[in-house]
Design a protein around this motif. Sequence first.
Motif, PDB file in Angstrom:
ATOM      1  N   TYR A 181       0.833  -1.210   0.000  1.00 54.45           N
ATOM      2  CA  TYR A 181       0.000   0.000   0.000  1.00 54.45           C
ATOM      3  C   TYR A 181       0.869   1.262   0.000  1.00 54.45           C
ATOM      4  O   TYR A 181       0.653   2.182  -0.793  1.00 54.45           O
ATOM      5  N   LEU A 182       1.876   1.315   0.867  1.00 55.45           N
ATOM      6  CA  LEU A 182       2.681   2.528   1.014  1.00 55.45           C
ATOM      7  C   LEU A 182       3.565   2.800  -0.203  1.00 55.45           C
ATOM      8  O   LEU A 182       3.855   3.966  -0.497  1.00 55.45           O
ATOM      9  N   LEU A 183       3.989   1.761  -0.902  1.00 51.18           N
ATOM     10  CA  LEU A 183       4.831   1.971  -2.078  1.00 51.18           C
ATOM     11  C   LEU A 183       4.134   2.809  -3.140  1.00 51.18           C
ATOM     12  O   LEU A 183       4.791   3.488  -3.943  1.00 51.18           O
ATOM     13  N   SER A 184       2.811   2.799  -3.130  1.00 56.01           N
ATOM     14  CA  SER A 184       2.065   3.517  -4.172  1.00 56.01           C
ATOM     15  C   SER A 184       2.081   5.029  -3.986  1.00 56.01           C
ATOM     16  O   SER A 184       1.801   5.771  -4.935  1.00 56.01           O
ATOM     17  N   GLU A 185       2.428   5.506  -2.807  1.00 53.12           N
ATOM     18  CA  GLU A 185       2.221   6.924  -2.504  1.00 53.12           C
ATOM     19  C   GLU A 185       3.136   7.858  -3.297  1.00 53.12           C
ATOM     20  O   GLU A 185       2.701   8.932  -3.732  1.00 53.12           O
ATOM     21  N   HIS A 186       4.392   7.475  -3.478  1.00 51.34           N
ATOM     22  CA  HIS A 186       5.330   8.382  -4.159  1.00 51.34           C
ATOM     23  C   HIS A 186       6.245   7.700  -5.168  1.00 51.34           C
ATOM     24  O   HIS A 186       6.854   8.396  -5.991  1.00 51.34           O
ATOM     25  N   TRP A 187       6.362   6.378  -5.111  1.00 51.83           N
ATOM     26  CA  TRP A 187       7.319   5.668  -5.956  1.00 51.83           C
ATOM     27  C   TRP A 187       7.014   5.909  -7.435  1.00 51.83           C
ATOM     28  O   TRP A 187       5.910   5.649  -7.903  1.00 51.83           O
ATOM     29  N   GLY A 188       7.987   6.445  -8.137  1.00 46.93           N
ATOM     30  CA  GLY A 188       7.824   6.717  -9.559  1.00 46.93           C
ATOM     31  C   GLY A 188       7.296   8.103  -9.864  1.00 46.93           C
ATOM     32  O   GLY A 188       7.136   8.456 -11.040  1.00 46.93           O
ATOM     33  N   CYS A 189       7.046   8.905  -8.831  1.00 50.12           N
ATOM     34  CA  CYS A 189       6.583  10.276  -9.045  1.00 50.12           C
ATOM     35  C   CYS A 189       7.791  11.197  -9.244  1.00 50.12           C
ATOM     36  O   CYS A 189       8.872  10.932  -8.710  1.00 50.12           O
ATOM     37  N   PRO A 190       7.627  12.280  -9.978  1.00 50.68           N
ATOM     38  CA  PRO A 190       8.773  13.164 -10.253  1.00 50.68           C
ATOM     39  C   PRO A 190       9.261  13.910  -9.020  1.00 50.68           C
ATOM     40  O   PRO A 190       8.486  14.171  -8.090  1.00 50.68           O
ATOM     41  N   ALA A 191      10.529  14.254  -9.010  1.00 52.43           N
ATOM     42  CA  ALA A 191      11.142  15.001  -7.907  1.00 52.43           C
ATOM     43  C   ALA A 191      10.928  16.492  -8.146  1.00 52.43           C
ATOM     44  O   ALA A 191      11.854  17.228  -8.501  1.00 52.43           O
ATOM     45  N   VAL A 192       9.696  16.936  -7.941  1.00 52.35           N
ATOM     46  CA  VAL A 192       9.327  18.342  -8.121  1.00 52.35           C
ATOM     47  C   VAL A 192       8.619  18.824  -6.860  1.00 52.35           C
ATOM     48  O   VAL A 192       8.246  18.028  -6.000  1.00 52.35           O
ATOM     49  N   LYS A 193       8.419  20.127  -6.735  1.00 52.90           N
ATOM     50  CA  LYS A 193       7.794  20.689  -5.539  1.00 52.90           C
ATOM     51  C   LYS A 193       6.270  20.614  -5.567  1.00 52.90           C
ATOM     52  O   LYS A 193       5.629  20.708  -4.517  1.00 52.90           O
ATOM     53  N   ASP A 194       5.689  20.480  -6.739  1.00 54.77           N
ATOM     54  CA  ASP A 194       4.239  20.444  -6.888  1.00 54.77           C
ATOM     55  C   ASP A 194       3.683  19.177  -6.233  1.00 54.77           C
ATOM     56  O   ASP A 194       3.929  18.063  -6.691  1.00 54.77           O
ATOM     57  N   MET A 195       2.907  19.345  -5.145  1.00 52.66           N
ATOM     58  CA  MET A 195       2.378  18.197  -4.410  1.00 52.66           C
ATOM     59  C   MET A 195       1.399  17.368  -5.244  1.00 52.66           C
ATOM     60  O   MET A 195       1.201  16.185  -4.982  1.00 52.66           O
ATOM     61  N   TRP A 196       0.748  17.996  -6.208  1.00 55.20           N
ATOM     62  CA  TRP A 196      -0.172  17.257  -7.073  1.00 55.20           C
ATOM     63  C   TRP A 196       0.588  16.381  -8.063  1.00 55.20           C
ATOM     64  O   TRP A 196       0.009  15.486  -8.674  1.00 55.20           O
TER      65      TRP A 196
END
Length: 269
Positions: A181-196
């Motif tokens: 479940y927790l792996l889905s939260e940020h893994w693979g998301c870009p390293a940017v400041k935009d929380m969306w």
Amino acid sequence: MLAATGTMCLTLDGAALVAAMVAHGILLVFLFPPLHESVHRTAFKTTWINKAVAEVCGFLLLLPPRWYTAFHMAHHRFTQDPERDPELAAPKPTTLLGYLYVLSGAEYWFRVVQGLVTRAFGHAPSAFLDSRSRPRAIREARVYLALYAAIAVVSVLTDPRPVLVLWVGPVLLGQPFLRAYLLSEHWGCPAVKDMWANTRSVVSIAPIRWLAWNMPYHAEHHANPGIPFHALPAYGDLMKGSRKVEAAGYLPFHGERIGALRNGTAEPL
């Protein structure tokens, strides 16, 4: 529900006992969402109830709430920042073997036990601990370790079965479900400041949203962490179209990530 599954753990044997321990373990490890909400002080209106719930849940999960509060607030301030997000101190897997290692929960237990022991011995080098939170985290770790040791000694001298089938065994069996479940939260998301953009929301079924205290609305939570868990669906409707990273479910998310691991395109963020 914990009382029901716990009763089954104490009365069943064989394969039925293992099944009951898995169910009990899933409920136990998903005390993480109420810990998380209590740390944000959004679970309850009354401050001391938030603190009490965080203490109980943190003790069961080996996540002392004073330390976890500092860790988690730094994560919110520096989400997906490779240099400052403490969640990235343990990089996401880049190989299938590393993925299975994280999913098993072994990486989690090694990391939290090592951190607990290190802090108990007075070493708390984490950058997110300041002059106020560092001594609190050290004292907290010492108290927690003393209580764990006392429970272990009493269990060995009396009957170890209750602790093994109601706590130790179930959390080991349940942890992979929480890791998935927790792996889905940020893994693979870009390293940017935009929380969306740096946080993923998952379109999920009602039982999972209930079990996780609406945290599948994770981009919404990071965009406005002061919103209580029960109001996140309404906030999600209000901000519809704002999500920039979304998964159609947990199975599709893991399918995509496994594909990236096989192709060698999965990054440690």
